[in-house]
Design a protein around this motif. Structure first.
Motif, PDB file in Angstrom:
ATOM      1  N   TYR A  22      -4.895  28.320  44.194  1.00  0.00           N
ATOM      2  CA  TYR A  22      -3.667  28.566  43.435  1.00  0.00           C
ATOM      3  C   TYR A  22      -3.449  27.423  42.452  1.00  0.00           C
ATOM      4  CZ  TYR A  22      -2.419  32.270  46.742  1.00  0.00           C
ATOM      5  OH  TYR A  22      -2.410  33.419  47.493  1.00  0.00           O
ATOM      6  N   GLY A  23      -3.372  27.762  41.178  1.00  0.00           N
ATOM      7  CA  GLY A  23      -3.065  26.772  40.152  1.00  0.00           C
ATOM      8  C   GLY A  23      -1.638  26.971  39.674  1.00  0.00           C
ATOM      9  N   ILE A  24      -0.704  26.328  40.336  1.00  0.00           N
ATOM     10  CA  ILE A  24       0.717  26.475  39.997  1.00  0.00           C
ATOM     11  C   ILE A  24       1.154  25.356  39.068  1.00  0.00           C
ATOM     12  CG2 ILE A  24       3.057  26.668  40.943  1.00  0.00           C
ATOM     13  CD1 ILE A  24       1.654  27.528  43.604  1.00  0.00           C
ATOM     14  N   ASN A  25       0.724  24.153  39.386  1.00  0.00           N
ATOM     15  CA  ASN A  25       1.040  22.978  38.579  1.00  0.00           C
ATOM     16  C   ASN A  25       0.040  21.893  38.953  1.00  0.00           C
ATOM     17  OD1 ASN A  25       2.808  20.197  38.428  1.00  0.00           O
ATOM     18  ND2 ASN A  25       3.337  21.596  36.767  1.00  0.00           N
ATOM     19  N   GLU A  26      -0.175  20.946  38.047  1.00  0.00           N
ATOM     20  CA  GLU A  26      -1.144  19.887  38.328  1.00  0.00           C
ATOM     21  C   GLU A  26      -0.758  19.016  39.516  1.00  0.00           C
ATOM     22  OE1 GLU A  26       1.360  18.632  34.708  1.00  0.00           O
ATOM     23  OE2 GLU A  26       0.367  20.430  35.469  1.00  0.00           O
ATOM     24  N   CYS A  27       0.511  19.048  39.930  1.00  0.00           N
ATOM     25  CA  CYS A  27       0.920  18.267  41.101  1.00  0.00           C
ATOM     26  C   CYS A  27       0.442  18.904  42.411  1.00  0.00           C
ATOM     27  CB  CYS A  27       2.438  18.092  41.127  1.00  0.00           C
ATOM     28  SG  CYS A  27       3.361  19.554  41.617  1.00  0.00           S
ATOM     29  N   VAL A  60      -5.517  29.572  38.467  1.00  0.00           N
ATOM     30  CA  VAL A  60      -4.406  29.562  37.509  1.00  0.00           C
ATOM     31  C   VAL A  60      -3.798  30.957  37.403  1.00  0.00           C
ATOM     32  CG1 VAL A  60      -3.815  29.245  35.075  1.00  0.00           C
ATOM     33  CG2 VAL A  60      -5.273  27.571  36.232  1.00  0.00           C
ATOM     34  N   LEU A  61      -4.656  31.982  37.397  1.00  0.00           N
ATOM     35  CA  LEU A  61      -4.142  33.349  37.366  1.00  0.00           C
ATOM     36  C   LEU A  61      -3.311  33.637  38.617  1.00  0.00           C
ATOM     37  CD1 LEU A  61      -4.294  36.204  35.903  1.00  0.00           C
ATOM     38  CD2 LEU A  61      -5.908  36.750  37.725  1.00  0.00           C
ATOM     39  N   ALA A  62      -3.795  33.183  39.794  1.00  0.00           N
ATOM     40  CA  ALA A  62      -3.049  33.413  41.032  1.00  0.00           C
ATOM     41  C   ALA A  62      -1.695  32.718  40.985  1.00  0.00           C
ATOM     42  CB  ALA A  62      -3.860  32.911  42.229  1.00  0.00           C
ATOM     43  N   GLY A  63      -1.662  31.493  40.444  1.00  0.00           N
ATOM     44  CA  GLY A  63      -0.386  30.799  40.291  1.00  0.00           C
ATOM     45  C   GLY A  63       0.557  31.553  39.370  1.00  0.00           C
ATOM     46  N   ASP A  64       0.029  32.041  38.260  1.00  0.00           N
ATOM     47  CA  ASP A  64       0.857  32.810  37.332  1.00  0.00           C
ATOM     48  C   ASP A  64       1.309  34.127  37.959  1.00  0.00           C
ATOM     49  OD1 ASP A  64       0.557  30.787  35.527  1.00  0.00           O
ATOM     50  OD2 ASP A  64      -0.437  31.976  33.976  1.00  0.00           O
ATOM     51  N   HIS A  65       0.470  34.708  38.814  1.00  0.00           N
ATOM     52  CA  HIS A  65       0.843  35.941  39.526  1.00  0.00           C
ATOM     53  C   HIS A  65       2.071  35.690  40.407  1.00  0.00           C
ATOM     54  CE1 HIS A  65      -0.715  39.939  41.120  1.00  0.00           C
ATOM     55  NE2 HIS A  65       0.283  39.679  41.949  1.00  0.00           N
ATOM     56  N   LEU A  66       2.081  34.565  41.124  1.00  0.00           N
ATOM     57  CA  LEU A  66       3.232  34.251  41.972  1.00  0.00           C
ATOM     58  C   LEU A  66       4.481  34.008  41.133  1.00  0.00           C
ATOM     59  CD1 LEU A  66       1.826  31.904  44.778  1.00  0.00           C
ATOM     60  CD2 LEU A  66       1.842  34.403  44.655  1.00  0.00           C
ATOM     61  N   LEU A 117     -12.662  15.722  26.117  1.00  0.00           N
ATOM     62  CA  LEU A 117     -11.646  15.149  27.002  1.00  0.00           C
ATOM     63  C   LEU A 117     -12.070  15.384  28.445  1.00  0.00           C
ATOM     64  CD1 LEU A 117      -8.374  16.421  25.257  1.00  0.00           C
ATOM     65  CD2 LEU A 117      -9.536  14.234  24.949  1.00  0.00           C
ATOM     66  N   GLU A 118     -12.269  14.319  29.183  1.00  0.00           N
ATOM     67  CA  GLU A 118     -12.731  14.476  30.551  1.00  0.00           C
ATOM     68  C   GLU A 118     -11.585  14.792  31.506  1.00  0.00           C
ATOM     69  OE1 GLU A 118     -12.949  10.063  32.582  1.00  0.00           O
ATOM     70  OE2 GLU A 118     -14.649  10.670  31.361  1.00  0.00           O
ATOM     71  N   ASP A 119     -11.958  15.314  32.676  1.00  0.00           N
ATOM     72  CA  ASP A 119     -11.039  15.645  33.766  1.00  0.00           C
ATOM     73  C   ASP A 119     -10.022  16.715  33.370  1.00  0.00           C
ATOM     74  OD1 ASP A 119     -10.442  15.393  36.430  1.00  0.00           O
ATOM     75  OD2 ASP A 119      -8.905  13.871  36.129  1.00  0.00           O
ATOM     76  N   TYR A 120     -10.539  17.809  32.841  1.00  0.00           N
ATOM     77  CA  TYR A 120      -9.715  18.941  32.434  1.00  0.00           C
ATOM     78  C   TYR A 120      -8.877  19.446  33.601  1.00  0.00           C
ATOM     79  CZ  TYR A 120      -8.804  23.596  30.362  1.00  0.00           C
ATOM     80  OH  TYR A 120      -8.228  24.741  29.858  1.00  0.00           O
ATOM     81  N   ASP A 121      -7.568  19.578  33.383  1.00  0.00           N
ATOM     82  CA  ASP A 121      -6.657  20.136  34.381  1.00  0.00           C
ATOM     83  C   ASP A 121      -5.556  20.895  33.659  1.00  0.00           C
ATOM     84  OD1 ASP A 121      -4.991  18.189  33.332  1.00  0.00           O
ATOM     85  OD2 ASP A 121      -4.684  17.112  35.216  1.00  0.00           O
TER      86      ASP A 121
END
Length: 858
Positions: A118-123, A133-139, A575-579
């Motif tokens: 789940y990609g909801i936020n970088e925290c 990220v799609l799953a986070g946006d789904h929620l 740009l390294e460490d893409y998030d």
């Protein structure tokens, strides 16, 4: 040194600031700009240092600063405003409740949504890329729509890796640990205050997992964690790392997710009716649902799977066979030898559930196949991906025409408020009103984009580009400092990019099929493009390769080496460490989003959707979502969807097409300025992209489609088949058993038509009568449907894209079990056409007759 005892220290907030805790522990704040600003205002430097983690921020801010802010009337008013907005949001009925609230009590969970990330936020770094990220946006959109849904996943101790590049540009992986007490997660406890745990069986042992809850607006997300003292060190590592380890670690994770997830819902007294498997990682949940029903109702596996399959939803995201989890039989033996006995199955019956060719004993158990067999509702994530999936998985439904394979599509979207810049959101508020976030899928709302003055829109977008460039410089300086760069290199990093130049972004997972290096094919042409003093162009790359994907890592290294060459030193950046944080800067600030996958290997892609909502334009291969979204008024297409057998030739052709587009259309349009220095034609294209794409390619539209096309029917099917002591379930199971026994004796004895046998063509507009005599064997006419299947012929003389027409029973000979069927076949178009006749199962309780894999052709 091991501690004698562990304990948690919570922030000591002054009473006036106590509402900050409630806000911090609901990730609603991450898509509401005013709430984000509240925490940034508390301590801007610490806010950035703690990766935008509100809970961590509250623990890091000094007590002196907290006391100071508790006396700041402006800040307290801000706190109260956000707290009130959160409370109102949580209590205000949304679309689902307004539409279907009369049917059920609010708060009754209807849907369980399972995903491995789940990609909801970088925290909350428990995601690796687009799926999460799609799953986070789904929620988030489920929360916006007030959908009665819960999320289920795993809480990883390490999450996905942090990327570092060495001096040669080769990717290295770092795995910092997630600090759960300083994250917006909370242990789920029982009435006695003890953590709730669930268990799953592993070979010769039991594995335990505790449960954490994350609040995503109105939607709870429950995450399983095996790092508990009751487990062995081996089992404590099951949830250590997302997509880490070997095949054996993967099967353990998927057992915990699928089987453990179902048991967890039962343990917290949550009883969804529909289950959504987002990718095949959670496919074992279908087996566990059946096992539970068997144990509770004393029924067979054949009976139990009827309501389970009827209420399962499966979404496939991968258009290549190798991207789907499959386990060799020895692994299945090791982990499921005791489990299949509980299902009343033997080893071979169990393995057959996950094979395209059930009798092929060399075929591994594929979780995508298992999920498809154990679902009624199945979809790809774009129109093109649906077509690809029907061909890819046609073996699960042999003898079914490819266009009738029961896999549909629901095109992905993006949660617009999560990805829109604060500046653009203010512009939308001013000219579109509240409708753009209250009704983001309403086309009429977005038409008001045309009312935004060109000057304001361009100034807003230019400001975001400037911020992107400033961020890239800071980020580049930071990554060079960590690498021990020289003072001259650090000074050069301060001068990369031009805040006024046409800025192209390319950021995604670095897999070879995504072809990040397509634009690097002709170095001289690229150098001329990037170094024209009258029309500056620059490119920003970002992305991670899988730790075991050396070809993907080599792509990154190539780009880094190019960026160090003199012609590209200031205009090409990696740009390294893409998030998710870097992704927001990019999608909000670029002018052009570049996407160059090998068609049709991009299932959907969503980053380009986010760019469009921010006023950026797409230049892309016609793959995934862009195959639906593209028209010449909203962006550019590379090629016209051609297919090639020679990859090297394809790369040459499509790279040249890309250079031509940039040189002849994209760059000239961007720099076509009037006396006011505004690119009016470019701005018109921006507005067209925003007004036409944003209302279509967003997750509110997507989730509503899932709710109306899948979730509600799945929940109704569960209720229909489980009420009245499973009477309908038993009837359907018994009917299927009879059908499997008798269908082999069904034959189409003869077919006749009234077409001229001498070859005289039929006439457009006429009907041809077709009759068929069918031997029903041991079945009755009510058990089958007979269809005429007709249409134009392709170059090989095959029916292509045929159409099915029901045939009516006109006569029955009860003595020999034969029945005569007839239909009037319309002749709608000229040219070579053909027809055939088929017999399919029929039952009012059957969701789709093709699911049984039983079909008889003439």
């Amino acid at each position: 040194m091991r501690p004698l005892r562990t304990f948690t220290i919570e922030p000591s907030l002054p009473p006036q600031l106590q509402p900050l805790l409630e806000i911090a522990y609901n990730l609603w704040w991450c898509w509401h700009g005013d709430a984000l600003e509240l925490f940034r205002r508390l301590d801007p430097d610490t806010w950035e240092a703690c990766q935008h983690n509100c809970v961590d921020l509250l623990g890091r801010v000094s007590q002196q600063r907290l006391e100071e802010m508790a006396g700041d009337e402006g800040f307290l008013a801000h706190v109260q405003r956000i707290h009130q907005a959160l409370r109102e949001y949580m209590n205000k009925p949304g679309w689902w409740t307004r539409t279907y609230g009369q049917e059920e009590e609010r708060g009754t969970v209807r849907v369980a949504y399972f995903c491995a990330e789940y990609g909801i936020n970088e925290c909350m770094p428990i995601y690796s890329g687009g799926l999460g990220v799609l799953a986070g946006d789904h929620l988030k959109s489920s929360s916006e729509l007030d959908l009665p849904l819960v999320g289920v996943g795993l809480l990883y101790q390490l999450g996905y890796f942090h990327q570092r590049l060495n001096a040669d540009g080769w990717q290295l992986e770092l795995f910092p640990r997630n600090d759960f007490p300083n994250m917006p997660v909370a242990l789920v406890r029982n009435g006695e205050g003890e953590p709730i745990t669930v268990h799953v069986e592993m070979p010769n042992r039991t594995t335990h997992a505790q449960v954490w809850r994350v609040r995503v607006g109105r939607v709870p997300l429950y995450l399983l964690d095996t790092n508990v003292p009751e487990n062995s060190p081996e089992d404590r590592h099951i949830t250590a790392q997302l997509y880490g380890g070997d095949q054996e670690m993967r099967i353990r994770q998927e057992i915990v997710l699928g089987i453990g997830g179902v048991r967890m819902l039962r343990a917290i007294d949550c009883h969804p009716q529909a289950f959504h498997m987002n990718e095949g990682h959670s496919a074992f949940l279908a087996l566990e649902r059946a096992r539970m029903l068997m144990a509770e109702k004393g029924i067979s596996f054949a009976e139990a799977i009827e309501p389970v399959v009827a209420s399962n939803v499966f979404t496939t995201h991968t258009p290549v066979p190798a991207g789907n989890d499959a386990f060799e039989s020895w692994l299945i033996d090791k982990y499921f030898a005791n489990y299949w006995e509980q299902l009343g199955l033997d080893r071979e019956q169990f393995l057959r559930l996950g094979r395209q060719e059930p009798d092929n004993q060399d075929e591994p158990m594929n979780l995508t196949v298992l999920a498809m067999r154990m679902s009624t509702f199945r979809n790809g994530v774009s129109k093109l991906h649906g077509q690809v999936s029907r061909k890819l998985w046609a073996g699960v439904w042999p003898n079914i025409p490819a266009d009738e394979v029961p896999i549909t599509h629901i095109t992905n979207g993006a949660h617009t408020p999560s990805w829109i810049s604060h500046d653009m959101a203010e512009l939308y508020d001013r000219y579109l009103g509240p409708g753009w976030h209250e009704k983001p899928a309403d086309m009429s709302v977005w038409q008001a984009v045309e009312h935004i003055p060109d000057t304001e829109l361009w100034r807003t977008h230019a400001r975001r580009r400037e911020r992107l460039v400033a961020f890239a410089r800071r980020h580049g300086h930071k990554q060079l400092t960590k690498r021990g760069a020289s003072s001259s290199e650090l000074a050069a990093a301060e001068e990369i990019l031009d805040p006024e130049a046409l800025t192209i972004g390319f950021a995604r997972r670095f897999a070879t099929y995504k072809r990040a290096n397509l634009i690097l094919q002709d170095i001289d042409r690229l150098a001329a493009l990037l170094n024209n003093p009258d029309a500056r162009v620059q490119i920003i790359f970002a992305g991670k390769a899988h730790p075991r994907d050396n070809p993907g890592k080599d792509l990154i290294r190539q780009i880094v080496h190019f960026a160090r060459q003199e012609p590209f030193r200031r205009s090409l950046v990696f740009l390294e460490d893409y998030d998710m944080n870097i992704a927001r800067y990019l999608v909000q600030g670029v002018d052009v989003w570049l996407n160059t996958p090998l068609r049709p290997m991009e299932a959907s892609g969503t980053s380009g959707m986010k760019v469009a909502a921010n006023g950026g334009l797409n230049v892309s291969i016609l793959d995934g979502w862009w195959n639906e979204g593209y028209d010449s008024g909203v962006g550019w297409a590379i090629g016209a969807g051609e297919s090639y057998d020679d990859l090297e030739y394809q790369n040459t052709v499509e790279s040249q097409a890309l250079y031509n587009l940039l040189e002849k259309e994209v760059v000239p349009l961007f720099y076509d300025r009037g006396p006011d220095n505004l690119p009016r034609a470019w701005i018109a294209k921006m507005k067209a992209a925003m007004s036409r794409l944003a209302p279509v390619f967003n997750t509110n539209r997507m989730v509503r489609q899932y709710a109306e096309q899948f979730y509600r029917p799945a929940a109704r099917r569960w209720e229909e088949l489980t009420t009245d002591d499973l009477t309908r379930t038993r009837q359907l199971s018994a009917w299927k058993a009879k059908l499997h026994e008798q269908f082999a004796s069904v034959r189409i004895e003869s077919v006749q038509d009234d077409l001229d046998g001498n070859g005289t063509p039929a006439q457009v507009g006429e009907d041809a009568r077709v009759e068929a005599v069918v031997n029903l064997g041991g079945l009755s006419a009510d058990d089958v449907s007979v269809e005429l299947y007709y249409g134009p012929l392709d170059e090989s003389g095959q029916l292509a894209g045929g159409e099915a027409l029901p045939m009516e029973k006109v006569d029955t000979d009860a003595s020999d079990g034969q029945a005569r069927y007839a239909a009037a076949m319309p002749c709608r178009r000229s040219g070579q056409s053909g027809y055939t006749v088929r017999v399919l199962p029929r039952n009012d309780l059957l969701a789709n007759p093709r699911d049984l894999g039983l079909i008889r052709w003439a």
